[in-house]
Design a protein around this motif. Structure first.
Motif, PDB file in Angstrom:
ATOM      1  N   MET A   1       0.924  -1.261  -0.101  1.00 54.51           N
ATOM      2  CA  MET A   1      -0.046  -0.009  -0.039  1.00 54.51           C
ATOM      3  C   MET A   1       0.943   1.141  -0.140  1.00 54.51           C
TER       4      MET A   1
ATOM      5  N   TYR B   1       3.773   8.465  -9.114  1.00 56.04           N
ATOM      6  CA  TYR B   1       2.904   9.035 -10.049  1.00 56.04           C
ATOM      7  C   TYR B   1       1.696   8.072  -9.749  1.00 56.04           C
TER       8      TYR B   1
ATOM      9  N   ASN C   1      -3.738   0.494  -3.301  1.00 58.41           N
ATOM     10  CA  ASN C   1      -2.853  -0.388  -3.872  1.00 58.41           C
ATOM     11  C   ASN C   1      -1.755   0.059  -4.399  1.00 58.41           C
ATOM     12  N   VAL C   2      -0.620  -0.574  -4.198  1.00 56.11           N
ATOM     13  CA  VAL C   2       0.834   0.001  -4.827  1.00 56.11           C
ATOM     14  C   VAL C   2       0.557  -0.168  -6.574  1.00 56.11           C
TER      15      VAL C   2
ATOM     16  N   TRP D   1      10.370   9.768  -6.632  1.00 58.30           N
ATOM     17  CA  TRP D   1       9.185  10.200  -7.304  1.00 58.30           C
ATOM     18  C   TRP D   1       7.789   9.187  -7.484  1.00 58.30           C
TER      19      TRP D   1
ATOM     20  N   PHE E   1       5.323  17.777  -4.036  1.00 59.17           N
ATOM     21  CA  PHE E   1       6.563  18.523  -4.513  1.00 59.17           C
ATOM     22  C   PHE E   1       6.881  20.049  -3.936  1.00 59.17           C
TER      23      PHE E   1
ATOM     24  N   TRP F   1       1.634  13.848  -9.458  1.00 61.64           N
ATOM     25  CA  TRP F   1       3.037  13.066  -8.963  1.00 61.64           C
ATOM     26  C   TRP F   1       3.081  13.719  -7.643  1.00 61.64           C
TER      27      TRP F   1
ATOM     28  N   LYS G   1       9.117   6.508 -10.453  1.00 55.75           N
ATOM     29  CA  LYS G   1      10.010   7.167 -11.612  1.00 55.75           C
ATOM     30  C   LYS G   1      11.423   7.143 -11.341  1.00 55.75           C
TER      31      LYS G   1
ATOM     32  N   LYS H   1      -3.730  10.856 -11.165  1.00 54.49           N
ATOM     33  CA  LYS H   1      -2.872  11.484 -12.094  1.00 54.49           C
ATOM     34  C   LYS H   1      -2.013  12.521 -11.716  1.00 54.49           C
TER      35      LYS H   1
END
Lengths: 962, 82
Positions: B1, B53, B11-12, B51, B79, B61, B18, B59
């Motif tokens: 997770m 996403y 859920n991963v 990072w 960020f 980051w 990235k 959607k």
């Protein structure tokens, strides 16, 4: 074979009544089953005790623990091999067949391996057939054929099976629905949690379904003073009424991974369960006892026999002997007696048996109790016909009995697999004489018989308390067991070894073979396992791991802790590859274009492009390609990535993301561009259209659309561009109309000026078709005059039909992706990811013209500069073959003087020319037009190719531009 | 997770990774610096700043400080908060 039958009533317990019966077949023979029967219980009731043949020696094997632990019940059901008959519910019309025999199951010709020559002894693959080397090549296929289990259905009967992946997120996940598991679920439910209770068998209740001793000491006082069976039912009904509980039966948990990921399957569904807390209540199963002929059909475990009687109303045998070391054996004996089986004796391994209530009862029934002895051997060929008992050291023989069943009730081995799974090694608990995991795992709890045998009341109290703690995520409590619940562990494995004393029933490894291996120096459990292959069969040690550790300790003199079983690893049981693969090559939704139904109706075959289904062809891709060249074709390109870029920084952002310069790309113009990664490698191409003032529309390949959207969002975030992204890939449908007649058709469809000067190549226009606003792009991947029309997906099907109707006059024909691939290859257009890979730099790929590196800063600039300085070493070139030459496969080698100097990246037959064309990577020296190259086909033959200057079809681009 | 700062614990499989959180060199940086940036990810044992996403979700980051030893303890943030 003994005559077995169903019973209507039992002296001591009430039996389940089943009204519906139906039939299925076993090896073609009709078997009648009741509702609630497993395949194995129905076969047993029908007198079919012989179920399979063993792995190496082809010994007869039958139902043993009736719990799906061992290899004995492996069968093929409806073409699916290696299913455990005691875990599969019988269904009407099933075709069950037995495995691993030559000739019939009853008269297996390979049984000669057992009786005449044992040519596959322990460690045989380390010792035999080594020298000379060629011997192995000859004997290997014979051994593989002889030593094996089920066969894969190569005719593909099961390929239509649809597998699904499902997800659950319970607050508490309880694995195992026996008394402790149910109580733990109740504890967590009482604390207000959402609970998922998973049970491998068809019904919940676990051991209480066949245990009838009176309950006492239970914290829930309503459950006291009734039989465990009734108490279990009351507990079940109580929790089932709770809406926060989800129960999954016939569901096999095969692994518990990091971060409390519980992996389970049921039928064709794979479950990925993320639980905040896990309670493992997998219980215990009967110990595996090693003596002569301990693998014969008719030898069963105590609980296995109890299940047959109490859950399936079966009289298991006519005459039986029970070997035991604890009160459980007396319980089994009583159930047998009540079912009409004559119990000849209860052989108790304890040196003195105290006169407990259970013992008294058995004696009162007139059953002989023999103290301080154990089983020595079983007799019989396909089924037990008699047993001999004697002293526990195996030296003094005692009585013999003629009977058709031997029951082993010699204590329980804890089911630690899921608890340990790759994390912890089990240790021997001296006090309770069981294997145990001593280390705690956070948010994981163990309750029930897995901690050592205990009474129902004790299990309930422990389960409930732990369920409550699990609900709060508190640290597990130290479990405890009463001394009288401890069952001695080293009961009755007689000291002497023998050739037919099977330790590992999966791999047919005997006690003598184990002793022999130890004598050869493999005197640690880990090495012994690998050398002798004990525990490496279908059950993966579930049956034998405890016996292996126990006997190894005895035979090597190692301490019992040093002889702990080898590491438990997932999967706990066999998992079908189909379950792991799922129904699609990706986890996302399967995407179909708005025109999908039309393609289907017109005979299209489909292929996967990312998450999308694309029409590959409509039956004849060569003719489809020719239709485009000689007439008019239409292709559904809705799957292309379509990303809109807008905002004050749109142009600045594009200048950074793409290698070219776009300031002079006027509104209404389109430009081809590559996309370069930071490492200078080409990863994508597409067209960028300036559709409205400051608004750009990027058209990319199907597979990369999501990755590009993610990349754009990342750069906008990190570099603070005021640019906005809209992914319109699914929003807009699109078609490409290609061919000489496409302009004529377009003039019929839209009322804008389609003249070559008014709407030239590489430009875009807005227009209207039947009242729908559309975008037109004059671009040409196929090399013909062509127009791409983008329009909202919701009108996709009607728009397609409209265009087809209007195009009828020009004999418009659909073409699929395969035809498009042929057409683009004739035109020499590359496909990123097909013709390029992680080493393809844009200069070498022939698309250096898209790079304007005098910009201050853009992605990949540093590496592109480096590539430029190093110069060209290889090149992607178009080539053609001679007429009649074989068409090489994609990916084959290009040779020069026997050396590999390149590879073919795409290769097709070009119908308009009548010979092969393709793209190939070759060294710079070979990249000049007119150079002859040698291509080696996959079948080893060579074809000669000729490198082309640019491409074969319309190299000047006249067709595109006029 | 994994925790998405926007959607919470998910859920991963919904996320993509990235790489380490590294600052992109200046356009004028030496080629060696660029090679380091593109190819040399340290992949340290223990805590690392990365990072992630939420591609199959919101959607967006975000940054995760993750312990590569157990994959369990991690901290997610935007960020702009780093």
């Amino acid at each position: 074979m003994s005559k077995v039958k169903r019973i209507e009533k039992h002296d001591f317990i009430s039996l389940p009544s089943y009204s519906d019966s139906f039939t299925f077949t076993f090896n073609g023979k009709t078997i009648t089953a009741n509702e609630g029967d497993t395949v194995a219980s129905a076969m047993y009731a029908a007198g079919q005790q012989l179920v399979s043949r063993s792995f190496k020696y082809h010994r007869p094997r039958g139902l043993k623990d009736n719990f799906g632990q061992g290899p004995e019940t492996l069968v093929t059901i409806d073409h699916a091999p290696n299913l455990r008959a005691d875990t599969i519910m019988a269904k009407k019309g099933m075709a069950v067949i037995s495995q691993n025999h030559v000739g019939s199951l009853e008269n297996d010709l390979m049984a000669i391996n057992d009786t005449v020559i044992r040519w596959l002894p322990y460690g045989f693959y380390y010792k035999m057939f080594h020298k000379p080397k060629w011997v192995w090549k000859i004997v290997e296929p014979i051994i593989r054929k002889a030593a094996g289990i089920g066969s894969i259905d190569t005719k593909g009967h099961a390929v239509d099976t649809r597998y699904e992946k499902r997800y659950r997120f319970p607050e508490v996940c309880v694995i195992g629905a026996g008394p402790a598991g149910m109580a733990a679920a109740k504890g967590a439910l009482d604390a207000g949690k959402k609970v998922l209770l998973i049970e491998e068998q068809a019904n919940i209740g676990g051991r209480s379904q066949h245990t009838f001793v009176n309950v006492n000491g239970c914290a829930d006082t309503e459950l006291n003073e009734i039989s465990e069976n009734e108490a279990g039912k009351l507990l079940m009904f109580e929790i089932l009424g709770n809406p926060n509980l989800e129960v999954m039966t016939l569901t096999q948990v095969f692994a518990v991974y990091e971060d409390n990921l519980v992996a389970a399957y049921s039928g064709t569904d794979l479950f990925k369960i993320r639980a905040e807390n896990i309670v493992i209540a997998t219980g215990a199963t009967d110990r595996h006892l090693v003596f002569e002929n301990n693998d014969k059909p008719g030898i069963m475990t105590g609980r296995g026999v109890e299940r047959l009687i109490a859950m399936h109303a079966i009289k298991p045998a006519n005459e039986a002997v029970v070997v035991t070391t604890h009160n459980g054996g007396y319980h089994t004996a009583k159930l047998l007696h009540g079912a009409g089986t004559k119990v000849l004796a209860v052989v108790d391994g304890r040196s003195s048996v105290s006169n407990t209530k259970e013992v008294e009862e058995i004696k009162a029934l007139g059953i002989k109790v023999i103290e301080n002895q154990t089983i020595h051997k079983a007799k019989g060929s396909k089924c037990v016909t008699g047993v001999a008992i004697g002293s526990k050291d195996g030296k003094q023989s005692g009585e013999s009995f003629n009977c058709d069943m031997l029951v082993m009730a010699v204590g329980y081995k804890t089911q630690l697999s899921l608890l340990a799974m790759g994390r912890h090694k089990p240790a021997w608990d001296k006090e309770r004489e069981v294997l145990k995991i001593t280390k705690d795992t956070p948010n994981m709890y163990a309750v029930g018989d897995i901690n050592g045998y205990a009474s129902f009341g004790h299990l309930y109290n422990e389960g409930f308390a732990v369920g409550q703690r699990a609900a709060k995520g508190e640290v597990a409590i130290e479990d405890s067991r009463k001394p009288e619940d401890n069952i001695m562990a080293l009961p009755a494995d007689i000291e002497c070894g023998g050739d037919n004393h099977f330790i590992c029933p999966c791999m047919d490894v005997t006690r003598n073979e184990a002793i022999g291996s130890i004598a050869e120096g493999f005197d640690q459990v880990e090495t012994l396992k690998r050398y002798s292959s004990m525990g490496m069969g279908p059950c993966q040690g579930k049956t034998c791991h405890e016996a292996v550790a126990r006997l190894t300790a005895k035979d090597t003199g190692l301490g019992i802790n040093d002889a702990a079983p080898t590491t438990y690893r997932p999967p706990y049981n066999g998992v079908k590859l189909g379950l792991l693969a799922g129904r699609a090559p990706h986890l996302g939704p399967v995407k179909r274009t708005a025109m999908h139904a039309w393609h289907e109706d017109n005979g299209a075959t489909f292929l996967n492009a990312g998450q999308w289904k694309r029409a590959r062809d409509y039956g004849d891709n060569l003719q489809e390609a020719l239709n485009v060249r000689n007439g008019l074709g239409i292709i559904d390109v809705s799957t292309l990535g379509k990303i809109e870029i807008s905002g004050p920084d749109a142009l600045k952002f594009i200048h950074f993301m793409f290698p070219g310069k776009f300031a002079r790309l006027a509104q209404g113009k389109v430009r081809y561009s590559t996309m370069i990664k930071e490492d200078g490698i080409i990863f994508e191409d597409g067209t960028l259209a300036h559709v409205e003032d400051g608004v750009y529309y990027l058209s990319t390949t199907t597979g990369n659309q999501d990755a590009i959207e993610g990349l754009f969002r990342w750069w906008i975030l990190t570099d603070g561009y005021e640019a906005y992204i809209r992914n319109l890939s699914g929003v807009n449908a699109a078609v490409n109309i290609a061919g000489e007649k496409s302009r004529d058709l377009m003039e019929h469809l839209v009322d804008i000026d389609m003249d070559n000067e008014a709407f030239p190549y590489m430009s875009c226009r807005e227009a209207e078709i039947e009242g729908v606003e559309v975008m037109l792009f004059r671009i040409g991947f196929t090399g013909e005059l062509s127009y791409e029309i983008h329009f909202p997906s919701e009108v996709g099907e009607s728009m397609w039909s409209h265009i087809m109707a209007k195009g009828g006059k020009y004999h418009i024909k659909p073409f699929g992706l395969e035809a498009q691939r042929i057409l683009r290859l004739e035109k020499g257009h590359l496909l990123p990811g097909v013709d390029t890979d992680a080493l393809s730099n844009p200069f070498e790929a022939g698309v250096g013209f898209t790079i304007k590196d005098d910009k201050e800063n853009f992605i990949g600039k540093a590496f592109l500069k480096d590539f430029k300085e190093k110069g060209i070493r290889n090149r992607l070139v178009s080539y053609k073959l001679e007429k009649g030459a074989q068409i090489p496969d994609d990916g084959v080698a290009v040779l020069k003087a026997g050396e590999i100097v390149g590879r073919v990246s795409s290769s097709r037959y070009a119908p308009v020319f009548g010979h092969g064309v393709g793209l190939a990577w070759v060294t710079k020296e070979l990249s000049e037009a007119g150079t002859k190259i040698q291509i080696r086909c996959a079948n080893g033959s060579d074809v000669a190719g000729e490198v082309l200057d640019h491409c074969l079809y319309d190299p000047e681009g006249i067709k595109l531009k006029s | 997770m994994l925790t998405c700062p926007n959607c919470g614990k998910r859920n991963v499989g919904e996320f993509s990774y990235k790489g380490s959180y590294n600052k992109r060199p200046d356009a004028a940086a030496s080629f060696d610096k660029w090679v380091d940036y593109v190819y040399m990810d340290e992949n340290p044992t223990g805590m690392n700043r990365e990072w992630w996403y939420h591609g199959n979700g919101c959607k967006r980051w975000f940054i995760v400080d993750r312990d590569s030893m157990d994959n369990l303890s991690h901290k997610s943030q935007w960020f702009s908060e780093v």
